[in-house]
Design a protein around this motif. Structure first.
Motif, PDB file in Angstrom:
ATOM      1  N   GLU A 182       0.754  -1.193   0.028  1.00 16.22           N
ATOM      2  CA  GLU A 182       0.167  -0.030   0.144  1.00 16.22           C
ATOM      3  C   GLU A 182       0.655   1.266  -0.022  1.00 16.22           C
ATOM      4  O   GLU A 182       1.916   1.256   0.551  1.00 16.22           O
ATOM      5  N   THR A 183       0.409   2.148  -0.413  1.00 14.86           N
ATOM      6  CA  THR A 183       1.246   3.578  -0.729  1.00 14.86           C
ATOM      7  C   THR A 183       0.007   4.637  -0.891  1.00 14.86           C
ATOM      8  O   THR A 183      -1.013   4.623  -1.562  1.00 14.86           O
ATOM      9  N   LEU A 184       0.321   5.880  -0.318  1.00 19.29           N
ATOM     10  CA  LEU A 184      -0.442   7.021  -0.755  1.00 19.29           C
ATOM     11  C   LEU A 184       0.591   8.229  -1.051  1.00 19.29           C
ATOM     12  O   LEU A 184       1.306   8.595   0.028  1.00 19.29           O
ATOM     13  N   LEU A 185       0.550   8.663  -1.941  1.00 21.88           N
ATOM     14  CA  LEU A 185       1.051   9.906  -2.551  1.00 21.88           C
ATOM     15  C   LEU A 185       0.531  11.101  -2.800  1.00 21.88           C
ATOM     16  O   LEU A 185      -0.604  10.963  -3.452  1.00 21.88           O
ATOM     17  N   CYS A 186       0.854  12.467  -2.521  1.00 17.03           N
ATOM     18  CA  CYS A 186       0.337  13.630  -2.845  1.00 17.03           C
ATOM     19  C   CYS A 186       1.621  14.479  -3.275  1.00 17.03           C
ATOM     20  O   CYS A 186       2.353  14.907  -2.661  1.00 17.03           O
ATOM     21  N   VAL A 187       1.721  14.693  -4.587  1.00 19.92           N
ATOM     22  CA  VAL A 187       3.040  15.344  -5.054  1.00 19.92           C
ATOM     23  C   VAL A 187       2.471  16.410  -5.861  1.00 19.92           C
ATOM     24  O   VAL A 187       2.075  16.494  -7.094  1.00 19.92           O
ATOM     25  N   PRO A 188       2.633  17.683  -5.315  1.00 19.54           N
ATOM     26  CA  PRO A 188       2.265  18.696  -6.062  1.00 19.54           C
ATOM     27  C   PRO A 188       3.509  19.246  -7.068  1.00 19.54           C
ATOM     28  O   PRO A 188       4.763  19.030  -6.631  1.00 19.54           O
ATOM     29  N   ALA A 189       3.281  19.730  -8.175  1.00 23.19           N
ATOM     30  CA  ALA A 189       4.218  20.177  -9.147  1.00 23.19           C
ATOM     31  C   ALA A 189       3.791  21.351 -10.107  1.00 23.19           C
ATOM     32  O   ALA A 189       2.700  21.318 -10.363  1.00 23.19           O
ATOM     33  N   ARG A 190       4.714  22.176 -10.637  1.00 27.25           N
ATOM     34  CA  ARG A 190       4.301  23.064 -11.531  1.00 27.25           C
ATOM     35  C   ARG A 190       5.083  22.615 -12.986  1.00 27.25           C
ATOM     36  O   ARG A 190       6.263  22.555 -13.082  1.00 27.25           O
ATOM     37  N   VAL A 191       4.393  22.187 -13.726  1.00 21.84           N
ATOM     38  CA  VAL A 191       4.770  21.701 -15.095  1.00 21.84           C
ATOM     39  C   VAL A 191       3.929  22.215 -16.303  1.00 21.84           C
ATOM     40  O   VAL A 191       2.837  22.750 -16.177  1.00 21.84           O
ATOM     41  N   SER A 192       4.258  22.083 -17.458  1.00 21.03           N
ATOM     42  CA  SER A 192       3.766  22.402 -18.780  1.00 21.03           C
ATOM     43  C   SER A 192       2.572  21.493 -19.027  1.00 21.03           C
ATOM     44  O   SER A 192       2.532  20.505 -18.523  1.00 21.03           O
ATOM     45  N   SER A 193       1.891  21.948 -19.945  1.00 21.66           N
ATOM     46  CA  SER A 193       0.653  21.280 -20.483  1.00 21.66           C
ATOM     47  C   SER A 193       1.299  19.794 -21.122  1.00 21.66           C
ATOM     48  O   SER A 193       0.752  18.927 -20.819  1.00 21.66           O
ATOM     49  N   ARG A 194       2.295  19.844 -21.827  1.00 18.15           N
ATOM     50  CA  ARG A 194       2.920  18.885 -22.594  1.00 18.15           C
ATOM     51  C   ARG A 194       3.500  17.769 -21.608  1.00 18.15           C
ATOM     52  O   ARG A 194       3.211  16.696 -21.820  1.00 18.15           O
ATOM     53  N   SER A 195       4.015  18.445 -20.372  1.00 17.55           N
ATOM     54  CA  SER A 195       4.616  17.419 -19.546  1.00 17.55           C
ATOM     55  C   SER A 195       3.421  16.882 -18.724  1.00 17.55           C
ATOM     56  O   SER A 195       3.416  15.615 -18.439  1.00 17.55           O
ATOM     57  N   ALA A 196       2.324  17.515 -18.554  1.00  5.71           N
ATOM     58  CA  ALA A 196       1.164  16.839 -17.809  1.00  5.71           C
ATOM     59  C   ALA A 196       0.385  15.763 -18.694  1.00  5.71           C
ATOM     60  O   ALA A 196       0.293  14.773 -18.184  1.00  5.71           O
ATOM     61  N   GLN A 197       0.452  16.108 -20.105  1.00  9.40           N
ATOM     62  CA  GLN A 197       0.111  15.076 -20.797  1.00  9.40           C
ATOM     63  C   GLN A 197       1.145  13.685 -20.741  1.00  9.40           C
ATOM     64  O   GLN A 197       0.302  12.654 -20.858  1.00  9.40           O
ATOM     65  N   GLU A 198       2.315  13.863 -20.682  1.00 10.42           N
ATOM     66  CA  GLU A 198       3.211  12.888 -20.519  1.00 10.42           C
ATOM     67  C   GLU A 198       2.713  12.323 -19.476  1.00 10.42           C
ATOM     68  O   GLU A 198       2.740  10.757 -19.329  1.00 10.42           O
ATOM     69  N   VAL A 199       2.429  12.767 -18.237  1.00 11.76           N
ATOM     70  CA  VAL A 199       2.121  12.033 -16.929  1.00 11.76           C
ATOM     71  C   VAL A 199       1.111  11.158 -17.074  1.00 11.76           C
ATOM     72  O   VAL A 199       0.928  10.037 -16.724  1.00 11.76           O
ATOM     73  N   VAL A 200       0.098  11.892 -17.595  1.00 15.04           N
ATOM     74  CA  VAL A 200      -1.182  11.026 -18.130  1.00 15.04           C
ATOM     75  C   VAL A 200      -1.067   9.706 -18.890  1.00 15.04           C
ATOM     76  O   VAL A 200      -1.421   8.662 -18.568  1.00 15.04           O
ATOM     77  N   GLN A 201      -0.148   9.802 -19.779  1.00 13.88           N
ATOM     78  CA  GLN A 201       0.341   8.773 -20.610  1.00 13.88           C
ATOM     79  C   GLN A 201       1.126   7.594 -19.719  1.00 13.88           C
ATOM     80  O   GLN A 201       0.555   6.426 -19.765  1.00 13.88           O
ATOM     81  N   LYS A 202       1.737   8.087 -18.712  1.00 11.37           N
ATOM     82  CA  LYS A 202       2.362   7.168 -17.718  1.00 11.37           C
ATOM     83  C   LYS A 202       1.445   6.570 -16.912  1.00 11.37           C
ATOM     84  O   LYS A 202       1.401   5.352 -16.705  1.00 11.37           O
ATOM     85  N   ILE A 203       0.523   7.088 -16.631  1.00 10.08           N
ATOM     86  CA  ILE A 203      -0.570   6.553 -15.735  1.00 10.08           C
ATOM     87  C   ILE A 203      -1.224   5.647 -16.462  1.00 10.08           C
ATOM     88  O   ILE A 203      -1.770   4.773 -15.983  1.00 10.08           O
ATOM     89  N   GLN A 204      -1.908   5.855 -17.673  1.00 12.68           N
ATOM     90  CA  GLN A 204      -2.355   4.769 -18.526  1.00 12.68           C
ATOM     91  C   GLN A 204      -1.548   3.509 -18.711  1.00 12.68           C
ATOM     92  O   GLN A 204      -1.949   2.598 -18.685  1.00 12.68           O
ATOM     93  N   GLN A 205      -0.269   3.763 -18.740  1.00 10.23           N
ATOM     94  CA  GLN A 205       0.509   2.656 -18.913  1.00 10.23           C
ATOM     95  C   GLN A 205       0.527   1.821 -17.635  1.00 10.23           C
ATOM     96  O   GLN A 205       0.621   0.610 -17.565  1.00 10.23           O
ATOM     97  N   LEU A 206       0.353   2.454 -16.543  1.00  7.45           N
ATOM     98  CA  LEU A 206       0.490   1.784 -14.873  1.00  7.45           C
ATOM     99  C   LEU A 206      -0.915   0.987 -14.836  1.00  7.45           C
ATOM    100  O   LEU A 206      -0.766   0.095 -14.342  1.00  7.45           O
ATOM    101  N   VAL A 207      -1.879   1.589 -15.427  1.00  2.70           N
ATOM    102  CA  VAL A 207      -3.236   0.819 -15.501  1.00  2.70           C
ATOM    103  C   VAL A 207      -3.097  -0.280 -16.432  1.00  2.70           C
ATOM    104  O   VAL A 207      -3.682  -1.417 -16.050  1.00  2.70           O
ATOM    105  N   ALA A 208      -2.518  -0.271 -17.535  1.00  2.75           N
ATOM    106  CA  ALA A 208      -2.327  -1.264 -18.274  1.00  2.75           C
ATOM    107  C   ALA A 208      -1.547  -2.336 -17.660  1.00  2.75           C
ATOM    108  O   ALA A 208      -1.718  -3.720 -17.903  1.00  2.75           O
ATOM    109  N   GLU A 209      -0.562  -2.160 -17.069  1.00  2.00           N
ATOM    110  CA  GLU A 209       0.388  -3.011 -16.264  1.00  2.00           C
ATOM    111  C   GLU A 209      -0.276  -3.788 -15.284  1.00  2.00           C
ATOM    112  O   GLU A 209      -0.322  -4.963 -14.910  1.00  2.00           O
ATOM    113  N   LEU A 210      -1.249  -3.026 -14.503  1.00  2.71           N
ATOM    114  CA  LEU A 210      -1.914  -3.405 -13.500  1.00  2.71           C
ATOM    115  C   LEU A 210      -3.102  -4.699 -14.119  1.00  2.71           C
ATOM    116  O   LEU A 210      -3.288  -5.713 -13.475  1.00  2.71           O
ATOM    117  N   ALA A 211      -3.562  -4.153 -15.308  1.00  3.52           N
ATOM    118  CA  ALA A 211      -4.324  -5.340 -15.935  1.00  3.52           C
ATOM    119  C   ALA A 211      -3.609  -6.423 -16.278  1.00  3.52           C
ATOM    120  O   ALA A 211      -4.500  -7.531 -16.287  1.00  3.52           O
TER     121      ALA A 211
END
Length: 261
Positions: free
Chosen positions: A178-207
């Motif tokens: 188990e883990t709980l993370l709350c990570v604030p950051a100031r990033v560009s829209s492009r970087s934010a979209q990259e994070v979203v893609q990483k999250i989607q990859q994580l979901v696929a890995e969990l599946a």
């Protein structure tokens, strides 16, 4: 992707997991390595050949067939009407979530105060809603893809917001896995979209892990939930402290990733 392609892709994955190369397989089934490669490349394999390869590799043929069925193209979500039907009956929603976790009827009955007859009626209802395809002996096959998700701002997601989120975050997140993370950051829209893609990859890995661990005994696995949020956001109490001339446009981005039993 056709059914034979899906089947051979699953077989390749199982062979890699078993450490069986084309060369090793060729030796075990009395073929040349080039013939084995050609057989996989041409996607031409009889059922008897599949059984021979599985036996020679120590792979359960039924696992290969089941996994191929599980990864066959299905819908990624339900319709608005389907979700409304689930929300209308809490026990139906419970059984639906159990089905998404590949629980058997026996596991549902042993865990929750729902009778076998009542559970069967819910399975029939889920079959009519086309969430599952009910089969003999109260077995079923999911009609949704491994990438299944509830409708954004749909009935089920709203139900989770109203009743589930607070209960979820009420845990301590200090158990193994188990883990709980709350990570604030100031990033560009492009970087934010990259994070979203990483999250989607994580979901696929969990599946993927979810599918693999279905081979394990029930006592070897437990129920975990991944809850992910990523948005441009500022805590309302902090926003109230802003100076009048301060622009609220690009504030902070909060990323919460949590797993909990």
């Amino acid at each position: 992707m056709s059914s034979p392609e899906l089947l051979l892709n699953v077989l390749r994955t199982e062979l890699r997991a078993a450490g069986v190369t084309y060369k090793i397989l060729a030796e075990r089934i009395g073929m040349s390595e080039s013939s084995v490669k050609r057989m996989f490349g041409q996607k031409d394999m009889s059922l008897s050949r599949l059984a021979q390869i599985c036996k020679a590799s120590g792979i359960a043929m039924e696992d290969v067939l089941r996994q191929a069925a599980d990864v066959a193209p299905h819908s990624d979500n339900l319709t608005l009407a389907q979700e409304k039907s689930l929300i209308a009956e809490p026990k139906l929603l419970l059984v639906a979530i159990c089905c998404l976790g590949h629980w058997t009827l026996e596991q549902i009955v042993d865990t929750y105060e729902i009778s076998p007859a009542e559970t069967i009626l819910h399975l029939v209802a889920l079959d009519k809603l086309e969430l599952i395809e009910l089969r003999p002996n109260n077995r079923y096959r999911l009609n949704v893809s491994p990438a299944f998700h509830w409708l954004p701002d749909g009935p089920v997601q709203q139900f989770f917001r109203d009743y589930v989120v607070s209960d979820y975050f009420n845990g301590r997140f200090d158990h193994v896995g188990e883990t709980l993370l709350c990570v604030p950051a100031r990033v560009s829209s492009r970087s934010a979209q990259e994070v979203v893609q990483k999250i989607q990859q994580l979901v696929a890995e969990l599946a993927r892990l979810h599918q693999e661990d279905r081979k394990l005994r029930p006592e070897e696995i437990d129920g975990f939930t991944l809850l992910v949020g990523f948005r441009s956001w500022e805590f309302s109490a902090f926003t109230a402290l802003r100076r009048p001339e301060s622009k609220p446009a690009m504030t902070s981005i909060t990323h919460q990733i949590a797993t909990k039993k």
